[in-house]
Design a protein around this motif. Structure first.
Motif, PDB file in Angstrom:
ATOM      1  N   THR A  35     -13.259 -12.109  48.906  1.00 59.51           N
ATOM      2  CA  THR A  35     -13.071 -11.367  47.658  1.00 59.51           C
ATOM      3  C   THR A  35     -11.645 -11.468  47.139  1.00 59.51           C
ATOM      4  OG1 THR A  35     -12.840  -9.402  49.080  1.00 59.51           O
ATOM      5  CG2 THR A  35     -14.944  -9.728  47.980  1.00 59.51           C
ATOM      6  N   GLY A  36     -10.861 -12.406  47.660  1.00 58.61           N
ATOM      7  CA  GLY A  36      -9.501 -12.572  47.188  1.00 58.61           C
ATOM      8  C   GLY A  36      -8.725 -13.526  48.058  1.00 58.61           C
ATOM      9  N   GLY A  37      -7.409 -13.474  47.926  1.00 56.93           N
ATOM     10  CA  GLY A  37      -6.548 -14.355  48.694  1.00 56.93           C
ATOM     11  C   GLY A  37      -5.145 -14.385  48.117  1.00 56.93           C
ATOM     12  N   VAL A  38      -4.429 -15.450  48.414  1.00 55.89           N
ATOM     13  CA  VAL A  38      -3.028 -15.547  48.002  1.00 55.89           C
ATOM     14  C   VAL A  38      -2.868 -16.259  46.666  1.00 55.89           C
ATOM     15  CG1 VAL A  38      -2.154 -15.458  50.362  1.00 55.89           C
ATOM     16  CG2 VAL A  38      -2.765 -17.668  49.369  1.00 55.89           C
ATOM     17  N   ARG A  39      -3.977 -16.719  46.073  1.00 58.31           N
ATOM     18  CA  ARG A  39      -3.943 -17.345  44.755  1.00 58.31           C
ATOM     19  C   ARG A  39      -5.018 -16.715  43.874  1.00 58.31           C
ATOM     20  NH1 ARG A  39      -4.621 -21.538  48.101  1.00 58.31           N
ATOM     21  NH2 ARG A  39      -6.557 -22.156  47.073  1.00 58.31           N
ATOM     22  N   ALA A  40      -4.771 -16.688  42.572  1.00 61.05           N
ATOM     23  CA  ALA A  40      -5.681 -16.018  41.647  1.00 61.05           C
ATOM     24  C   ALA A  40      -7.083 -16.585  41.705  1.00 61.05           C
ATOM     25  CB  ALA A  40      -5.123 -16.105  40.225  1.00 61.05           C
ATOM     26  N   PRO A  79     -13.106 -14.013  43.251  1.00 60.76           N
ATOM     27  CA  PRO A  79     -14.279 -14.168  42.380  1.00 60.76           C
ATOM     28  C   PRO A  79     -14.254 -13.100  41.298  1.00 60.76           C
ATOM     29  CG  PRO A  79     -14.903 -13.084  44.424  1.00 60.76           C
ATOM     30  CD  PRO A  79     -13.468 -13.510  44.584  1.00 60.76           C
ATOM     31  N   ASP A  80     -14.698 -13.455  40.083  1.00 63.43           N
ATOM     32  CA  ASP A  80     -14.739 -12.427  39.045  1.00 63.43           C
ATOM     33  C   ASP A  80     -15.943 -11.515  39.270  1.00 63.43           C
ATOM     34  OD1 ASP A  80     -16.993 -13.771  38.070  1.00 63.43           O
ATOM     35  OD2 ASP A  80     -15.910 -14.716  36.417  1.00 63.43           O
ATOM     36  N   ALA A 115     -10.340 -10.256  52.439  1.00 57.69           N
ATOM     37  CA  ALA A 115      -9.247 -10.715  51.583  1.00 57.69           C
ATOM     38  C   ALA A 115      -9.288 -10.065  50.201  1.00 57.69           C
ATOM     39  CB  ALA A 115      -9.245 -12.235  51.442  1.00 57.69           C
ATOM     40  N   GLY A 116      -8.139  -9.607  49.771  1.00 56.33           N
ATOM     41  CA  GLY A 116      -7.987  -9.126  48.412  1.00 56.33           C
ATOM     42  C   GLY A 116      -8.369  -7.691  48.142  1.00 56.33           C
ATOM     43  N   GLY A 145      -0.242 -10.118  39.071  1.00 56.41           N
ATOM     44  CA  GLY A 145      -1.172 -10.171  37.955  1.00 56.41           C
ATOM     45  C   GLY A 145      -2.602 -10.454  38.374  1.00 56.41           C
ATOM     46  N   PHE A 146      -2.869 -10.524  39.684  1.00 56.61           N
ATOM     47  CA  PHE A 146      -4.223 -10.802  40.167  1.00 56.61           C
ATOM     48  C   PHE A 146      -5.139  -9.612  39.865  1.00 56.61           C
ATOM     49  CE2 PHE A 146      -2.539 -13.583  43.926  1.00 56.61           C
ATOM     50  CZ  PHE A 146      -2.100 -14.529  43.011  1.00 56.61           C
ATOM     51  N   GLU A 147      -6.349  -9.910  39.454  1.00 58.49           N
ATOM     52  CA  GLU A 147      -7.370  -8.890  39.281  1.00 58.49           C
ATOM     53  C   GLU A 147      -8.015  -8.636  40.646  1.00 58.49           C
ATOM     54  OE1 GLU A 147      -8.146  -7.132  36.494  1.00 58.49           O
ATOM     55  OE2 GLU A 147      -6.347  -8.083  35.690  1.00 58.49           O
TER      56      GLU A 147
END
Length: 283
Positions: A151-156, A160-161, A183-184, A197-199
């Motif tokens: 569900t996330g990580g170190v890059r945008a 997943p949206d 993640a995330g 700025g990551f969602e």
């Protein structure tokens, strides 16, 4: 401690962005067993490659360390890791196995089952790819294993949206495949990270999306709940997850990996979903 949050936070302290040294992560896990909020923690999540380094870090007389081992390169390393784990005073509760890039669902399933020949009852989370193999993989593990969603990580682009995640959750719930996330999930409620700025998805949003899907909702409902940013509304909805409803949603959404156990705990306290004891025991 409400059953809704028992064992929810898998301790992924050694993974980014926390990246705690192994020795520190093991000590911190042991110390946390003596605090009032100990029941919220799941196992310590470690790369399988770290298992050979565990022995000197496990003091005698301490309770057995619960472990979930990750296999980011697929099932090839599972038999050797299981053999290593059998020699350690640990409780290997689960393994988390990624589907290698380019490997077909059929080839992965065959390799995984062969790797598990001597451990047929081990809990297995299969990291579901974010490509066209997602739905075939979920169908292949139905009734056998569990799913793991990133569900996330170190890059945008690793996030997943809402539409993609809602579709994945809907597919897992429809197939009756329990899942964890990793993640995330840095906060209880969806937010935009002020530095990157990551969602970022909120773990309570995932709870509520799974609950909606379990009770007749569709992807549109799940997507709306994943998008919700109102703390008060999310907290009010989460307060309604009690009794059978709480058991059902935890049967679907089993846990998530977090670099910190205390940070999500503090947010749940702030939202009024967990109450601090008047006289907490331990450090």
């Amino acid at each position: 401690m409400t059953p809704l949050f028992a064992g929810l936070f898998d301790d992924a302290a050694v993974f980014p962005p926390g990246s705690a040294p192994l020795a520190l992560a093991v000590r911190a896990y042991g110390a946390r067993r003596r605090v009032w909020y100990a029941p919220i923690a799941g196992p310590l999540v470690l790369p399988a490659a770290a298992l050979p380094r565990l022995a000197p870090l496990l003091p005698e007389g301490e309770p057995t360390l619960p472990i979930s081992a990750t296999f980011p390169d697929g099932p090839a390393g599972v038999p050797a890791a299981l053999a290593n784990a059998a020699l350690l005073p640990i409780d290997l509760r689960s393994i988390e196995v990624a589907v290698p890039e380019g490997m077909t669902t059929e080839a992965f399933t065959a390799a995984l089952e062969a790797a598990l020949e001597d451990a047929p009852d081990l809990d297995v989370f299969v990291e579901v790819p974010r490509d066209g193999r997602r739905f075939p993989v979920l169908a292949a593990i139905k009734g056998r294993h569990r799913a793991k969603f990133r569900t996330g990580g170190v890059r945008a682009e690793l996030y997943p949206d809402e539409a993609e995640l809602a579709a994945a959750l809907a597919a897992a719930v429809a197939a009756g495949v329990p899942f964890k996330a990793t993640a995330g999930l840095h906060h209880a409620v969806r937010d935009t990270d002020p530095e990157t700025g990551f969602e970022q998805h909120g773990f309570l949003n995932l709870f509520l999306a799974a609950d909606a899907l379990l009770h007749g909702g569709d992807e549109t409902d799940a997507r709306a709940l994943l998008s919700e940013r109102d703390d008060e509304r999310i907290a009010d909805l989460a307060h309604g997850l009690e009794g059978a409803r709480a058991r059902a949603v935890r049967g679907a959404f089993t846990s998530f990996g977090t670099c910190s156990v205390t940070e999500p705990l503090d947010e749940l306290i702030g939202l009024g979903l967990i109450t601090t004891p008047t006289h907490p025991e331990g450090p």
